[in-house]
Design a protein around this motif. Sequence first.
Motif, PDB file in Angstrom:
ATOM      1  N   GLY A  82       0.723  -1.298  -0.066  1.00 43.45           N
ATOM      2  CA  GLY A  82      -0.056  -0.061   0.082  1.00 43.45           C
ATOM      3  C   GLY A  82       0.865   1.195  -0.033  1.00 43.45           C
ATOM      4  N   LEU A  83       0.204   2.277  -0.621  1.00 44.41           N
ATOM      5  CA  LEU A  83       0.963   3.694  -0.433  1.00 44.41           C
ATOM      6  C   LEU A  83      -0.025   4.662   0.195  1.00 44.41           C
ATOM      7  CD1 LEU A  83       3.121   5.611  -1.662  1.00 44.41           C
ATOM      8  CD2 LEU A  83       1.634   5.864  -3.764  1.00 44.41           C
ATOM      9  N   LEU A  84       1.012   5.397   1.174  1.00 46.24           N
ATOM     10  CA  LEU A  84       0.449   6.594   1.777  1.00 46.24           C
ATOM     11  C   LEU A  84       1.186   7.735   0.958  1.00 46.24           C
ATOM     12  CD1 LEU A  84      -1.235   7.437   4.268  1.00 46.24           C
ATOM     13  CD2 LEU A  84       0.758   7.542   5.386  1.00 46.24           C
ATOM     14  N   ALA A  85       0.463   8.548   0.497  1.00 50.05           N
ATOM     15  CA  ALA A  85       0.802   9.728  -0.329  1.00 50.05           C
ATOM     16  C   ALA A  85       0.636  10.804   0.177  1.00 50.05           C
ATOM     17  CB  ALA A  85       0.617   9.509  -2.031  1.00 50.05           C
ATOM     18  N   MET A  86       1.391  11.847   0.040  1.00 49.00           N
ATOM     19  CA  MET A  86       1.066  13.211   0.506  1.00 49.00           C
ATOM     20  C   MET A  86       0.344  14.005  -0.289  1.00 49.00           C
ATOM     21  SD  MET A  86       2.483  13.634   3.600  1.00 49.00           S
ATOM     22  CE  MET A  86       3.397  12.666   4.502  1.00 49.00           C
ATOM     23  N   SER A  87       0.399  13.781  -1.616  1.00 43.65           N
ATOM     24  CA  SER A  87      -0.420  14.443  -2.729  1.00 43.65           C
ATOM     25  C   SER A  87      -0.663  13.643  -3.915  1.00 43.65           C
ATOM     26  CB  SER A  87       0.597  15.658  -3.014  1.00 43.65           C
ATOM     27  OG  SER A  87       1.299  15.305  -4.060  1.00 43.65           O
ATOM     28  N   PRO A  88      -1.891  14.085  -4.552  1.00 40.23           N
ATOM     29  CA  PRO A  88      -1.899  13.358  -5.726  1.00 40.23           C
ATOM     30  C   PRO A  88      -1.015  13.104  -6.632  1.00 40.23           C
ATOM     31  CG  PRO A  88      -3.730  14.968  -5.298  1.00 40.23           C
ATOM     32  CD  PRO A  88      -2.592  15.175  -4.419  1.00 40.23           C
ATOM     33  N   ALA A  89      -0.203  14.294  -6.782  1.00 38.87           N
ATOM     34  CA  ALA A  89       1.212  13.859  -7.634  1.00 38.87           C
ATOM     35  C   ALA A  89       1.855  12.729  -7.548  1.00 38.87           C
ATOM     36  CB  ALA A  89       2.204  15.073  -7.716  1.00 38.87           C
ATOM     37  N   THR A  90       1.879  12.311  -6.410  1.00 34.38           N
ATOM     38  CA  THR A  90       2.635  11.123  -5.894  1.00 34.38           C
ATOM     39  C   THR A  90       1.813   9.818  -6.279  1.00 34.38           C
ATOM     40  OG1 THR A  90       3.556  12.104  -4.185  1.00 34.38           O
ATOM     41  CG2 THR A  90       3.975   9.739  -4.293  1.00 34.38           C
ATOM     42  N   HIS A  91       0.450  10.086  -6.193  1.00 34.66           N
ATOM     43  CA  HIS A  91      -0.376   9.059  -6.635  1.00 34.66           C
ATOM     44  C   HIS A  91      -0.109   8.589  -8.140  1.00 34.66           C
ATOM     45  CE1 HIS A  91      -4.913   7.376  -6.632  1.00 34.66           C
ATOM     46  NE2 HIS A  91      -4.003   6.485  -7.072  1.00 34.66           N
ATOM     47  N   HIS A  92      -0.487   9.776  -9.009  1.00 36.42           N
ATOM     48  CA  HIS A  92      -0.405   9.574 -10.292  1.00 36.42           C
ATOM     49  C   HIS A  92       1.172   9.010 -10.776  1.00 36.42           C
ATOM     50  CE1 HIS A  92      -3.515  13.057 -10.380  1.00 36.42           C
ATOM     51  NE2 HIS A  92      -3.977  12.089 -10.084  1.00 36.42           N
TER      52      HIS A  92
ATOM     53  N   ARG B 284       2.101   1.084  -8.871  1.00 35.78           N
ATOM     54  CA  ARG B 284       2.721  -0.018  -8.457  1.00 35.78           C
ATOM     55  C   ARG B 284       2.013  -0.774  -7.306  1.00 35.78           C
ATOM     56  NH1 ARG B 284       8.810   2.553  -8.159  1.00 35.78           N
ATOM     57  NH2 ARG B 284       8.548   3.549 -10.245  1.00 35.78           N
ATOM     58  N   PHE B 285       0.934  -0.162  -6.650  1.00 32.81           N
ATOM     59  CA  PHE B 285       0.386  -0.352  -5.123  1.00 32.81           C
ATOM     60  C   PHE B 285      -1.014  -1.163  -5.348  1.00 32.81           C
ATOM     61  CE2 PHE B 285       3.496   2.662  -4.687  1.00 32.81           C
ATOM     62  CZ  PHE B 285       4.529   2.198  -3.750  1.00 32.81           C
ATOM     63  N   CYS B 286      -1.170  -1.863  -4.475  1.00 29.12           N
ATOM     64  CA  CYS B 286      -2.511  -2.468  -4.117  1.00 29.12           C
ATOM     65  C   CYS B 286      -3.414  -1.391  -3.723  1.00 29.12           C
ATOM     66  CB  CYS B 286      -2.675  -3.820  -3.311  1.00 29.12           C
ATOM     67  SG  CYS B 286      -1.581  -5.100  -3.893  1.00 29.12           S
ATOM     68  N   ALA B 287      -3.260  -0.700  -3.128  1.00 28.53           N
ATOM     69  CA  ALA B 287      -4.058   0.368  -2.186  1.00 28.53           C
ATOM     70  C   ALA B 287      -3.407   1.695  -2.027  1.00 28.53           C
ATOM     71  CB  ALA B 287      -4.664  -0.139  -0.927  1.00 28.53           C
ATOM     72  N   VAL B 288      -3.950   3.012  -2.306  1.00 32.29           N
ATOM     73  CA  VAL B 288      -3.423   4.187  -2.348  1.00 32.29           C
ATOM     74  C   VAL B 288      -4.240   5.045  -1.367  1.00 32.29           C
ATOM     75  CG1 VAL B 288      -2.453   6.004  -3.052  1.00 32.29           C
ATOM     76  CG2 VAL B 288      -2.085   3.911  -4.297  1.00 32.29           C
ATOM     77  N   GLU B 289      -3.555   5.835  -0.351  1.00 33.23           N
ATOM     78  CA  GLU B 289      -4.349   6.844   0.482  1.00 33.23           C
ATOM     79  C   GLU B 289      -3.564   8.119   0.218  1.00 33.23           C
ATOM     80  OE1 GLU B 289      -7.154   6.956   2.587  1.00 33.23           O
ATOM     81  OE2 GLU B 289      -7.618   4.967   2.572  1.00 33.23           O
ATOM     82  N   VAL B 290      -4.311   9.149  -0.170  1.00 37.09           N
ATOM     83  CA  VAL B 290      -3.690  10.381  -0.402  1.00 37.09           C
ATOM     84  C   VAL B 290      -4.127  11.248   0.829  1.00 37.09           C
ATOM     85  CG1 VAL B 290      -3.601  12.523  -2.076  1.00 37.09           C
ATOM     86  CG2 VAL B 290      -3.683   9.883  -2.967  1.00 37.09           C
TER      87      VAL B 290
ATOM     88  N   ALA C 294      -1.753  16.097   8.004  1.00 37.18           N
ATOM     89  CA  ALA C 294      -1.649  15.893   9.476  1.00 37.18           C
ATOM     90  C   ALA C 294      -3.077  15.411   9.933  1.00 37.18           C
ATOM     91  CB  ALA C 294      -1.192  16.920  10.406  1.00 37.18           C
ATOM     92  N   ALA C 295      -3.876  16.096   9.659  1.00 37.81           N
ATOM     93  CA  ALA C 295      -5.531  15.718  10.081  1.00 37.81           C
ATOM     94  C   ALA C 295      -5.911  14.412   9.512  1.00 37.81           C
ATOM     95  CB  ALA C 295      -6.489  16.770   9.487  1.00 37.81           C
ATOM     96  N   ASN C 296      -5.519  13.972   8.404  1.00 38.30           N
ATOM     97  CA  ASN C 296      -6.030  12.664   7.929  1.00 38.30           C
ATOM     98  C   ASN C 296      -4.715  11.616   7.997  1.00 38.30           C
ATOM     99  OD1 ASN C 296      -8.167  13.715   6.632  1.00 38.30           O
ATOM    100  ND2 ASN C 296      -7.023  14.604   4.795  1.00 38.30           N
ATOM    101  N   LEU C 297      -3.615  11.786   8.534  1.00 45.09           N
ATOM    102  CA  LEU C 297      -2.754  11.028   8.781  1.00 45.09           C
ATOM    103  C   LEU C 297      -3.106   9.371   9.324  1.00 45.09           C
ATOM    104  CD1 LEU C 297       0.289  10.261   8.611  1.00 45.09           C
ATOM    105  CD2 LEU C 297       0.692  11.189  10.766  1.00 45.09           C
ATOM    106  N   PHE C 298      -3.368   9.571  10.790  1.00 42.02           N
ATOM    107  CA  PHE C 298      -3.938   8.399  11.350  1.00 42.02           C
ATOM    108  C   PHE C 298      -4.934   7.559  11.040  1.00 42.02           C
ATOM    109  CE2 PHE C 298      -1.605  10.568  15.331  1.00 42.02           C
ATOM    110  CZ  PHE C 298      -0.434   9.862  15.140  1.00 42.02           C
ATOM    111  N   ALA C 299      -5.889   8.352  10.316  1.00 42.25           N
ATOM    112  CA  ALA C 299      -7.349   7.646   9.818  1.00 42.25           C
ATOM    113  C   ALA C 299      -6.707   6.742   8.612  1.00 42.25           C
ATOM    114  CB  ALA C 299      -8.389   8.418   9.557  1.00 42.25           C
ATOM    115  N   ALA C 300      -6.110   7.720   7.777  1.00 43.53           N
ATOM    116  CA  ALA C 300      -5.607   6.772   6.575  1.00 43.53           C
ATOM    117  C   ALA C 300      -4.327   5.532   6.874  1.00 43.53           C
ATOM    118  CB  ALA C 300      -4.586   7.960   5.689  1.00 43.53           C
ATOM    119  N   LEU C 301      -3.587   5.873   7.723  1.00 40.59           N
ATOM    120  CA  LEU C 301      -2.886   4.560   8.323  1.00 40.59           C
ATOM    121  C   LEU C 301      -3.839   3.254   8.649  1.00 40.59           C
ATOM    122  CD1 LEU C 301       0.124   6.257  10.176  1.00 40.59           C
ATOM    123  CD2 LEU C 301       0.275   4.799   8.119  1.00 40.59           C
ATOM    124  N   ARG C 302      -4.702   3.921   9.545  1.00 40.45           N
ATOM    125  CA  ARG C 302      -5.550   2.512   9.961  1.00 40.45           C
ATOM    126  C   ARG C 302      -6.439   2.083   8.629  1.00 40.45           C
ATOM    127  NH1 ARG C 302      -7.645   2.677  15.509  1.00 40.45           N
ATOM    128  NH2 ARG C 302      -6.539   3.994  16.665  1.00 40.45           N
TER     129      ARG C 302
END
Length: 343
Positions: free
Chosen positions: A248-258, A263-269, A280-288
């Motif tokens: 899985g990928l935890l990306a800081m912005s859509p640019a990294t996602h694109h 390469r990843f099964c799942a992506v959180e931006v 920061a507001a989305n960090l922990f929820a996305a990791l979960r």
Amino acid sequence: MILPGNDPAALRVAADTVRAGGLVAFPTETVYGLGCDALNPDAVQQVFRAKRRPAFDPLIVHVADRTRLDLIVRDVPPRAQRLMERFWPGPLTLVLPKQARVPDAVTAGRPTVAVRQPAHPVARALLKAAGIPIAAPSANPFGYVSPTTASHVLDGLGEEVSVILDGGPCPIGVESTILSLADSTPRLLRPGGIARQDIEAVIGLVEGPASQGSVSLAPGQSPRHYATRTPVTILSGDRHPEAQERAGLLAMSPATHHRLGGRFCAVEVLSSSGDLAEAAANLFAALRRLDRLELDRLYVEPCPELGLGAAIMDRLRRCAVPHELLSLQRKHRTQGYRTEEAL
């Protein structure tokens, strides 16, 4: 049980529970806290049992306003006064000399206590209704990703908590900054919701923590902390998913996602625009969410360590400490060495 945090009747139930020695989870602007009467040693021990938290890890005491400080703090130096005027209520925790009435369990036996005035309206209403200081670490099992919604608390602690006040998602999403003013040198013990440079604009130069070996001076400082069950790797020039990995990928912005998302099964931006406050507001929820997918590994994109970026990277580095460290720490404890517990 989960109760609406904006309901006066629910707040009365929660306040009565705290005064009676029970545990209440409540939202702050940073993360959800697991609260108890800070001056009741038995209630404090309940918090440690519920979280499976090691006794060496001190708690933060929350107060309704500065008029309540004399219950727990022995001395408030001028620098602390200036910081309170600028940042309270808000995500800044100050470490100050404690009053003798504060239980040793709250401070891990130290002569200082960590204290803050939260800004979240539900936290402030609970403190006012309870009429006592409330000790509250994050409302999750020790070492796991911090909770930023009421459902996160329920998933992690379940029946360990008598009442969960639901105040919606936490707007800042990472824990408070912790600053020690216990001696002549201000020391940043944990980066968080208030940037170091903003603090220095008020009181001048701030140093990092003095070397204390394995002793935890502040909450959230175990080598492995804020951690998912899935192994985490911070992306760098030579660290990318292997062909056979379900990653899985935890990306800081859509640019990294694109650029990397294929390469990843799942992506959180974390942010639609690369904004650090939104990330920061989305960090922990996305990791979960990624952690629930039972992937082989999570890869996370680093961010600039400016403002909230320093807090984000602190959490990600601790989350990414290899799982193998756990067995080494446990081995050391069985051999009598003083080391920090990670989970």
